[in-house]
Design a protein around this motif. Sequence first.
Motif, short mmCIF file in Angstrom:
data_model
loop_
_atom_site.label_atom_id
_atom_site.label_comp_id
_atom_site.label_asym_id
_atom_site.label_seq_id
_atom_site.Cartn_x
_atom_site.Cartn_y
_atom_site.Cartn_z
N GLU A 172 -60.27 -65.17 -44.41
CA GLU A 172 -60.86 -66.56 -44.15
C GLU A 172 -59.66 -67.72 -44.15
OE1 GLU A 172 -61.37 -65.86 -48.35
OE2 GLU A 172 -61.63 -64.59 -46.53
N GLN A 184 -66.57 -57.90 -42.14
CA GLN A 184 -66.63 -59.38 -42.16
C GLN A 184 -65.41 -60.02 -42.02
OE1 GLN A 184 -68.05 -59.88 -46.25
NE2 GLN A 184 -70.03 -60.31 -45.93
N LEU A 195 -73.15 -65.16 -41.53
CA LEU A 195 -72.15 -65.94 -41.42
C LEU A 195 -72.34 -67.38 -40.32
CD1 LEU A 195 -69.03 -63.77 -41.25
CD2 LEU A 195 -70.00 -65.16 -43.29
N LEU A 229 -64.76 -63.64 -40.13
CA LEU A 229 -64.17 -64.88 -40.86
C LEU A 229 -62.94 -65.20 -40.39
CD1 LEU A 229 -65.06 -63.16 -44.70
CD2 LEU A 229 -66.07 -65.29 -43.53
#
Length: 368
Positions: free
Chosen positions: A231, A344, A33, A348
Amino acid sequence: MGKPHIGILTYRNGHRFQEPGYFRRLISEGQKLGATVFLFSHEDAFEQKRMIRGFYPSAKGGWENKLFPWPDVVIDRCRKGSPGYRQFRKKKLFLYANNTYTNKWNATRLFMQDDAVQRWMPHTVAYSPEHLKEMLKKYRLLYIKPGNGTGGRSILKLTRTVEGYTVLGRDNRLVKKTARFQTLPPLIRWLNRWVKTERIREGNFMIQQGLDLSLVPGRATDTRLLIQKNELGEWDITGLGIRIGGKNSSTSNLHGGGKAVPFESFMVQRFGPEKTKSILLECRELARQVVQTIERHFGPMMEFGLDIGIDVNGRIWLIEVNPKPGREIFKRIGRMDLYRRSIQRPLLYALYLLQASKRPPLNRENAG
């Protein structure tokens, strides 16, 4: 502008960490990322220099460390609440992705008093011989649980039978324990010793109404639901799965011998498609109400694992809430897509927070 630095605050014993596999995946996903991610403990922050001794995976399989700049945002993954860690957290040195939470007993009391959540709560009281006698009059099955435990440690299942009382559980090292008593006085003496010797971090114990969660005969069964911020900084349910406890186990925890199966196929087989759809919707509603209640009392959070009991009649119960949850269940049910997403999402969200912190405040006089 350089790469954003995300620090993972955790417990360290020398060069050893409690969740090495998870942390390696977290650091690897962070790199993908575009972030620099490293581990550190409360002892690794040099406040005057604004530098961190950070740890990262070695090519040889261990961990290396070097000095990193002050992290832009920190994810608190410390599961060992030592006094040094608690003092460190009070300093508020960083932009944190998750605020501090509370122990399970305080959380249980909060949920029992909250209008939006209390309908899902089993009857729970603080442990005492008097409370035990009262609860045994009301319920054939009880759980004796530590108020700040984790991973199924020190939990007892107490069943009132025709012959007397049967106790089944695991100590704080996850060793199985069983005992039988014909009368109440020796049971109380045994339990009084248990709550003294098996307490975790000086915490108390609670007595909880037992539930018939034997959707598989003779085995404890529950649902683990993971809800995380995405996110966009919004709560979203990453996924859920069923945990089926081992034979003669008081809990369904995976590292206590339990196994995991996909939620929908298991529930359809047990309750049929329509009832399963209704149960799933209610589990989702429960999760959203719980995180809203928590954030009202403790401020912004990042993720929670909910242990949800679905009894033999299909009624839903909130068993407990974990602020630093595992995500192995997705691996166990073969959903590597959900497993990767679950790793993730904290990163995020941390990056979202960092960007949000740099935005100028909204001028409300000129807005709209």
